[in-house]
Design a protein around this motif. Structure first.
Motif, PDB file in Angstrom:
ATOM      1  N   ARG A  91      -8.500  -6.754   4.385  1.00 48.28           N
ATOM      2  CA  ARG A  91      -9.019  -6.155   3.150  1.00 48.28           C
ATOM      3  C   ARG A  91      -8.052  -5.087   2.654  1.00 48.28           C
ATOM      4  NH1 ARG A  91     -10.866  -1.228   4.690  1.00 48.28           N
ATOM      5  NH2 ARG A  91     -11.469  -0.985   6.897  1.00 48.28           N
ATOM      6  N   ALA A  92      -8.353  -4.532   1.484  1.00 48.64           N
ATOM      7  CA  ALA A  92      -7.500  -3.519   0.874  1.00 48.64           C
ATOM      8  C   ALA A  92      -7.990  -2.125   1.219  1.00 48.64           C
ATOM      9  CB  ALA A  92      -7.486  -3.696  -0.645  1.00 48.64           C
ATOM     10  N   ALA A  93      -7.052  -1.179   1.272  1.00 53.61           N
ATOM     11  CA  ALA A  93      -7.389   0.230   1.478  1.00 53.61           C
ATOM     12  C   ALA A  93      -6.291   1.079   0.859  1.00 53.61           C
ATOM     13  CB  ALA A  93      -7.536   0.555   2.967  1.00 53.61           C
ATOM     14  N   GLY A  94      -6.665   2.079   0.066  1.00 56.59           N
ATOM     15  CA  GLY A  94      -5.696   2.995  -0.501  1.00 56.59           C
ATOM     16  C   GLY A  94      -5.019   2.466  -1.746  1.00 56.59           C
TER      17      GLY A  94
ATOM     18  N   THR B 247       0.844  -1.193   0.000  1.00 56.99           N
ATOM     19  CA  THR B 247       0.000   0.000   0.000  1.00 56.99           C
ATOM     20  C   THR B 247       0.875   1.237   0.000  1.00 56.99           C
ATOM     21  OG1 THR B 247      -1.724  -1.157   1.244  1.00 56.99           O
ATOM     22  CG2 THR B 247      -1.812   1.249   1.252  1.00 56.99           C
ATOM     23  N   MET B 248       0.502   2.237  -0.798  1.00 57.75           N
ATOM     24  CA  MET B 248       1.243   3.482  -0.844  1.00 57.75           C
ATOM     25  C   MET B 248       0.734   4.440   0.233  1.00 57.75           C
ATOM     26  SD  MET B 248       3.317   2.685  -3.117  1.00 57.75           S
ATOM     27  CE  MET B 248       4.201   4.234  -2.941  1.00 57.75           C
ATOM     28  N   ALA B 249       1.679   5.110   0.905  1.00 58.59           N
ATOM     29  CA  ALA B 249       1.326   6.068   1.964  1.00 58.59           C
ATOM     30  C   ALA B 249       1.010   7.421   1.330  1.00 58.59           C
ATOM     31  CB  ALA B 249       2.474   6.194   2.963  1.00 58.59           C
ATOM     32  N   SER B 250      -0.195   7.534   0.782  1.00 51.69           N
ATOM     33  CA  SER B 250      -0.671   8.767   0.146  1.00 51.69           C
ATOM     34  C   SER B 250      -1.883   9.255   0.923  1.00 51.69           C
ATOM     35  CB  SER B 250      -1.030   8.516  -1.319  1.00 51.69           C
ATOM     36  OG  SER B 250       0.109   8.181  -2.069  1.00 51.69           O
ATOM     37  N   PRO B 251      -1.678  10.099   1.941  1.00 52.67           N
ATOM     38  CA  PRO B 251      -2.774  10.475   2.840  1.00 52.67           C
ATOM     39  C   PRO B 251      -3.997  11.040   2.137  1.00 52.67           C
ATOM     40  CG  PRO B 251      -0.680  11.154   3.770  1.00 52.67           C
ATOM     41  CD  PRO B 251      -0.388  10.664   2.390  1.00 52.67           C
ATOM     42  N   GLY B 252      -3.800  11.767   1.025  1.00 53.14           N
ATOM     43  CA  GLY B 252      -4.942  12.357   0.358  1.00 53.14           C
ATOM     44  C   GLY B 252      -5.914  11.342  -0.206  1.00 53.14           C
ATOM     45  N   CYS B 253      -5.471  10.112  -0.436  1.00 53.13           N
ATOM     46  CA  CYS B 253      -6.317   9.090  -1.046  1.00 53.13           C
ATOM     47  C   CYS B 253      -7.234   8.398  -0.044  1.00 53.13           C
ATOM     48  CB  CYS B 253      -5.447   8.034  -1.727  1.00 53.13           C
ATOM     49  SG  CYS B 253      -4.580   8.627  -3.187  1.00 53.13           S
ATOM     50  N   PHE B 254      -7.043   8.641   1.216  1.00 51.86           N
ATOM     51  CA  PHE B 254      -7.820   7.958   2.242  1.00 51.86           C
ATOM     52  C   PHE B 254      -8.899   8.891   2.797  1.00 51.86           C
ATOM     53  CE2 PHE B 254      -3.879   5.731   1.933  1.00 51.86           C
ATOM     54  CZ  PHE B 254      -4.141   4.407   2.246  1.00 51.86           C
ATOM     55  N   GLY B 255      -9.878   8.336   3.427  1.00 49.49           N
ATOM     56  CA  GLY B 255     -10.895   9.145   4.080  1.00 49.49           C
ATOM     57  C   GLY B 255     -12.153   9.299   3.249  1.00 49.49           C
ATOM     58  N   PRO B 256     -13.262   9.646   3.906  1.00 48.12           N
ATOM     59  CA  PRO B 256     -14.565   9.706   3.233  1.00 48.12           C
ATOM     60  C   PRO B 256     -14.694  10.848   2.231  1.00 48.12           C
ATOM     61  CG  PRO B 256     -14.732  10.462   5.521  1.00 48.12           C
ATOM     62  CD  PRO B 256     -13.371   9.872   5.353  1.00 48.12           C
ATOM     63  N   ALA B 257     -13.978  11.963   2.434  1.00 50.33           N
ATOM     64  CA  ALA B 257     -14.119  13.099   1.525  1.00 50.33           C
ATOM     65  C   ALA B 257     -13.634  12.743   0.123  1.00 50.33           C
ATOM     66  CB  ALA B 257     -13.368  14.314   2.061  1.00 50.33           C
ATOM     67  N   PHE B 258     -12.452  12.157   0.025  1.00 52.27           N
ATOM     68  CA  PHE B 258     -11.934  11.777  -1.284  1.00 52.27           C
ATOM     69  C   PHE B 258     -12.761  10.654  -1.884  1.00 52.27           C
ATOM     70  CE2 PHE B 258      -8.820   9.558  -4.079  1.00 52.27           C
ATOM     71  CZ  PHE B 258      -8.681  10.571  -5.012  1.00 52.27           C
ATOM     72  N   ALA B 259     -13.241   9.744  -1.053  1.00 53.84           N
ATOM     73  CA  ALA B 259     -14.095   8.666  -1.556  1.00 53.84           C
ATOM     74  C   ALA B 259     -15.365   9.237  -2.184  1.00 53.84           C
ATOM     75  CB  ALA B 259     -14.452   7.706  -0.423  1.00 53.84           C
ATOM     76  N   ALA B 260     -15.920  10.288  -1.566  1.00 53.96           N
ATOM     77  CA  ALA B 260     -17.125  10.911  -2.107  1.00 53.96           C
ATOM     78  C   ALA B 260     -16.845  11.572  -3.451  1.00 53.96           C
ATOM     79  CB  ALA B 260     -17.673  11.929  -1.117  1.00 53.96           C
TER      80      ALA B 260
ATOM     81  N   ALA C  25      -9.174  22.537   9.196  1.00 57.36           N
ATOM     82  CA  ALA C  25     -10.386  21.822   9.572  1.00 57.36           C
ATOM     83  C   ALA C  25     -10.204  20.336   9.294  1.00 57.36           C
ATOM     84  CB  ALA C  25     -11.584  22.357   8.785  1.00 57.36           C
ATOM     85  N   GLY C  26     -10.982  19.537   9.967  1.00 56.85           N
ATOM     86  CA  GLY C  26     -10.944  18.105   9.711  1.00 56.85           C
ATOM     87  C   GLY C  26      -9.800  17.402  10.411  1.00 56.85           C
ATOM     88  N   ASP C  27      -9.776  16.090  10.256  1.00 55.62           N
ATOM     89  CA  ASP C  27      -8.753  15.265  10.890  1.00 55.62           C
ATOM     90  C   ASP C  27      -7.441  15.320  10.118  1.00 55.62           C
ATOM     91  OD1 ASP C  27     -10.563  14.397  12.847  1.00 55.62           O
ATOM     92  OD2 ASP C  27     -11.318  12.805  11.533  1.00 55.62           O
ATOM     93  N   ASP C  28      -6.361  15.055  10.812  1.00 54.00           N
ATOM     94  CA  ASP C  28      -5.048  14.971  10.186  1.00 54.00           C
ATOM     95  C   ASP C  28      -5.075  13.867   9.135  1.00 54.00           C
ATOM     96  OD1 ASP C  28      -2.415  14.496   9.511  1.00 54.00           O
ATOM     97  OD2 ASP C  28      -1.668  14.537  11.566  1.00 54.00           O
ATOM     98  N   PRO C  29      -4.774  14.190   7.852  1.00 53.71           N
ATOM     99  CA  PRO C  29      -4.819  13.155   6.808  1.00 53.71           C
ATOM    100  C   PRO C  29      -3.939  11.948   7.106  1.00 53.71           C
ATOM    101  CG  PRO C  29      -4.664  15.326   5.819  1.00 53.71           C
ATOM    102  CD  PRO C  29      -4.465  15.520   7.298  1.00 53.71           C
TER     103      PRO C  29
END
Length: 339
Positions: free
Chosen positions: A307-310, A127-140, A287-291
């Motif tokens: 499971r997979a994530a990111g 898995t690549m450590a790309s914080p911007g790709c995680f979280g509900p905002a980017f998923a939306a 604002a928001g949580d630390d990515p």
């Protein structure tokens, strides 16, 4: 869950280790596989760096990778110099540990391919450590674009900026276009890759200069344009363009422009900004949580649930190919095709 961090010295390693140490149910193992830096050390970068980091975090210290892997970690976070990541990832995969690797994946494409193959052969996820790709905002954002809310996607604008210039890292080549592309472009490329469902790039054009640093010997502005077979063009800014006293906590920003509408994403948007008279400078509150915290939480949960994530290693390999093409484009002053 036992998790090992390979080096406390590079990139966001200290932040990752601190966040992991504070997670319930996580037993942290800190190694220092890169050893003391080659250049003039900045505290706390010294011979006792690894043990000192472990003591501060209340974590276990491993003097060697053999010792770290002998403790049977469920996952490892590879944060060392890019030129040394291949061995760390290959050995972690052989030991059956899930891997979270700081981008860029490696210093050369051949090493990155070997890392991807090693993890696939071992049945573990890279898995690549790309914080911007995680979280509900980017998923939306991804979901809305995939459903056609913006129409056919035509253009992507992205920025991943940082204060600089930073202390040179001899393993990465600080103050060069190579370092800027490696440090910022990979995070942006992982996000574009996710939205384009893994579509490989076909052409890259890049420019870099020292205007922002005030020195022609210290590259501070780095821009690249990436063209994809579908016609999408991504324009990405990974310059050192933030004031030196401002943390780069807002994370990457992206604008996705379609034929009917556009969508904007900021990993950690500004909640409050203004002038701080006491400090004599700009003040802003995110604002928001630390990515990074969101990313690590998602990674740990994914490991625990199997499971997979990111973004995965294949995405990291595609990003590295673009970064290498960007370096070549800066050298030649011409666009570079990716075969």
């Amino acid at each position: 869950m036992r998790i090992a961090v390979s080096s406390p010295a590079h990139g966001r390693a200290a932040t990752y280790a601190r966040l992991l140490a504070g997670m319930p149910g996580v037993e942290l193992v800190v190694a220092d596989l890169d050893g003391p830096p080659d250049g003039p050390p900045d505290p706390p970068d010294g011979p006792d760096r690894g043990p000192a980091a472990a003591r501060r975090l209340g974590a276990e210290y491993a003097a060697t990778w053999d010792e770290a892997l002998a403790s049977a970690p469920r996952a490892v976070v590879v944060t060392g110099a890019a030129a040394r990541r291949r061995e760390q990832v290959e050995r972690a995969a052989k030991a059956g540990a899930q891997v979270l690797c700081e981008p860029p994946l490696a210093a050369a494409e051949a090493d990155a391919r070997a890392m991807v193959d090693a993890c696939a052969a071992a049945g573990v996820r890279l898995t690549m450590a790309s914080p911007g790709c995680f979280g509900p905002a980017f998923a939306a954002v991804r979901e809305a674009l995939a459903e056609g809310a913006a129409g056919r996607l035509t253009t992507v604008h992205g920025a991943c900026n940082a204060p600089g210039p930073v202390r040179p890292d001899s393993a990465a080549g600080a103050g060069t276009a190579a370092e800027l592309f490696a440090a910022g472009a990979a995070h942006l490329l992982d996000m574009v890759d996710a939205v384009l469902a893994g579509e490989p790039a076909e052409q890259v054009y890049a420019q870099a200069n020292g205007v922002l640093s005030g020195s022609p010997d210290v590259v501070s502005a780095a821009l690249l344009t990436v063209r994809y077979p579908s016609g999408v063009v991504a324009a990405l800014d990974c310059s050192w363009s933030l004031p030196g006293d401002r943390p780069a906590a807002d994370g990457p920003t992206m604008a996705f422009i379609g034929e009917r509408a556009s969508a904007e994403f900021t990993a950690r948007p500004r909640l409050l900004g203004g002038f701080d008279a006491a400090a004599g400078g700009e003040r802003w509150e995110p604002a928001g949580d630390d990515p990074s915290a969101v990313m690590l939480g998602a990674f740990v949960a994914a490991v625990g649930e199997g499971r997979a994530a990111g973004p995965d290693g294949a995405a990291g390999l595609r990003a590295l190919r673009v970064v290498e093409a960007a370096r070549e484009s800066v050298r030649t002053g011409r666009p570079v095709d990716i075969e």
